[in-house]
Design an enzyme around this catalytic site. Structure first.
Site, short mmCIF file in Angstrom:
data_model
loop_
_atom_site.label_atom_id
_atom_site.label_comp_id
_atom_site.label_asym_id
_atom_site.label_seq_id
_atom_site.Cartn_x
_atom_site.Cartn_y
_atom_site.Cartn_z
N SER A 29 -3.38 -4.04 -9.99
CA SER A 29 -2.93 -2.75 -10.55
C SER A 29 -2.44 -2.92 -11.99
CB SER A 29 -1.79 -2.18 -9.71
OG SER A 29 -2.26 -1.81 -8.45
N GLY A 83 -11.85 1.91 -7.47
CA GLY A 83 -11.25 3.25 -7.43
C GLY A 83 -10.20 3.40 -8.52
N ASP A 130 -2.16 -1.16 0.78
CA ASP A 130 -3.30 -2.09 0.76
C ASP A 130 -3.17 -3.20 1.79
OD1 ASP A 130 -4.54 -0.67 -1.26
OD2 ASP A 130 -3.58 -1.82 -2.85
C1 S3P Z 1 -3.63 1.51 -6.77
C2 S3P Z 1 -3.13 2.47 -5.94
C3 S3P Z 1 -3.45 2.55 -4.52
C4 S3P Z 1 -4.06 1.26 -3.99
C5 S3P Z 1 -5.10 0.68 -4.91
C6 S3P Z 1 -4.49 0.42 -6.28
C7 S3P Z 1 -3.28 1.56 -8.21
O1 S3P Z 1 -4.38 3.60 -4.31
O2 S3P Z 1 -4.64 1.47 -2.72
O3 S3P Z 1 -5.60 -0.54 -4.41
O4 S3P Z 1 -3.47 0.54 -8.90
O5 S3P Z 1 -2.82 2.61 -8.66
P1 S3P Z 1 -3.90 5.11 -4.10
O6 S3P Z 1 -3.20 5.49 -5.31
O7 S3P Z 1 -5.15 5.92 -3.92
O8 S3P Z 1 -3.07 5.08 -2.87
#
Ligand code: S3P
Length: 444
Positions: free
Chosen positions: A23, A94, A319
């Site tokens: 992140s 994502g 996660d």
């Molecule tokens: C993340 C937020 C989380 C997490 C992803 C990383 C981020 O997702 O599952 O692996 O770096 O902001 P969500 O914000 O959709 O919960």
């Protein structure tokens, strides 16, 4: 295709470093591109996901290069981003795609986004709805990738309350807010990871976060901040550290230390749950680095009992649920996880993958649309090696490889190359503390 087989191992022992936090790595690159001057980044996670964000930023006109071990991002401010010549492919990420869509929507450019099969099937409505408020023109089919965004020259500050507790949605809205002339406001019912807020504050932005009477969290960001270029020293990833920690907890006599891990309390829900189950988890040598708490995690084999995970804790261990399910299989009694529906929207449907595969092994696992319950401590030892497919989900692959370390006949995970999206080096790091892994490259 790469397949990895994991087989019953003796105790895990030793000290390890897992790679940099995913992140924070995405954010260091993106925020570096928004600053004016040279941002330097130490311990960037060089995984496929983060490299996808890095390459997309290059397409957007940002100069990024590696000098010895330090990454350098030459930021020229947001006004300098250019319309890319090609579609931005964010692969499996994502975080990469959702954060970059926020950034592009606030700039006077047009960009198209696409991903791999898994990312193309994931919901983008959660970010596209708030982004419309800023005046961006958005083209998509059914709120899925591919998405094309024409940013608004003079973006309107977003005011949004999200029913999801999602750091990706929050960060997307905040990045959009950087180019507006007013105040962006974002509220979430339960606070999600706050790296974006911390990093923006560290770079000099005017950003406040406060808890409201109803317990929700509101962030306000003043637009057009002067973002100072900084040096980011990225701590190691607590989500990656959860895998060796889980194995150490369930293989008798194990005792390991994982060094320099990010211990931000919005990321440590897994460790809190394990402590509640009676697990030996100690955070030691804690210090503050670039605004984040960092320390070592000491884990020892423990006798565990089942718990009900408080729903408020879900965002801080979002996660870690796949590997938490593995641990729950070795706890006395029942473990219940509720309010976890969004696991169905991750790199795979993680509720389905965990429940189907664990039941195939013979564990007692049940699910509803938004919950999993596991009755642990059942003696399970299949008479032959069982193969599972990663479904191109790194955390599913690593969770079952961890489980295989307790199985006489082992577990084979196919399409294991997906592990490099978040944890390059998983294979060797786990082997260095005693994991019994074998790797095969299957030529198709
Ligand atoms: C993340 C937020 C989380 C997490 C992803 C990383 C981020 O997702 O599952 O692996 O770096 O902001 P969500 O914000 O959709 O919960």
């Amino acid at each position: 295709m790469v397949s990895i087989i994991s087989i019953k191992s003796k105790k895990l022992s030793g000290e390890i470093f897992v790679p940099g936090d995913k992140s924070i790595s995405h954010r260091a690159l993106i925020l570096g591109a928004c600053a004016v001057g040279k941002t330097t980044i130490e311990n960037l996670l060089e995984s496929q996901d983060v490299l996808a964000t890095l390459n997309a930023l290059k397409e957007l006109g940002v100069s990024i290069k590696k000098n010895q071990k330090i990454w350098e991002v030459q930021g020229n401010g947001l006004g300098s981003l250019i319309t890319p010549n090609k579609i931005l492919n964010l692969g499996n990420s994502g975080t990469g795609v959702r954060l970059l869509m926020g950034l592009v929507s606030g700039c006077d450019i047009t960009a198209s986004f696409i991903g791999d099969e898994s990312l193309n099937s994931r919901p983008m409505k959660r970010v596209l709805v708030p982004l419309k408020q800023s005046g961006a023109e958005i083209q998509s089919d059914n709120f899925k990738l591919p998405v094309t965004i024409k940013g608004n020259k003079i973006p309107i500050p977003i005011k949004y309350t999200s029913i999801l507790s999602s750091a990706q949605v929050k960060s997307c809205v905040l990045l959009n807010g950087l180019t507006t002339t007013g105040k962006t406001s974002y509220s979430e019912l339960v606070k999600s990871r706050d790296h974006t807020e911390k990093m923006l504050h560290f770079m000099g932005a005017s950003i406040q976060s406060k808890y409201l009477k109803d317990g929700s969290n509101r962030i306000e960001l003043k637009g057009l901040p002067y973002l100072k270029s900084k040096h980011f020293k990225i701590p190691n990833d607590p989500s990656s550290a959860a895998f060796p920690s889980a194995v150490a907890l369930i293989i008798p006599d194990s005792d390991i230390k994982i060094k320099n891990v990010c211990l931000n309390d919005l990321r440590t829900g897994f460790y809190e749950s394990i402590r509640e189950m009676g697990g030996f988890i100690k955070f030691i040598n804690q210090k503050s680095i670039s605004g984040e708490v960092v320390g070592d995690i000491h884990v020892k084999y423990s006798k565990l009992k089942g718990i009900v995970v408080p729903q408020k804790r879900v965002p801080s261990m979002i996660d870690e649920f796949p590997i938490f399910c593995i641990v729950a299989c070795f706890a006395e009694g029942e473990t219940i996880m509720r309010g976890i529906k969004d696991l169905r929207n991750k790199e795979s449907d993680r509720i389905k993958e965990m429940v189907d595969n664990l039941n195939e092994f013979g564990f007692s696992v049940k699910s509803t649309t938004d919950s999993i319950s596991i009755i642990g401590n059942k003696k399970v030892n299949p008479k032959k090696e069982i193969a599972i497919d990663s479904k191109f989900d790194h955390r599913i692959a690593m969770s079952f490889l961890c489980l295989g370390l307790l199985m006489e006949k082992g577990i084979k995970v196919n399409n294991a190359e997906t592990i490099s999206t978040s944890f390059p080096g998983f294979y060797n790091i786990m082997k260095s503390i005693g994991a019994n892994f074998k790797k095969y490259r299957v030529i198709e």
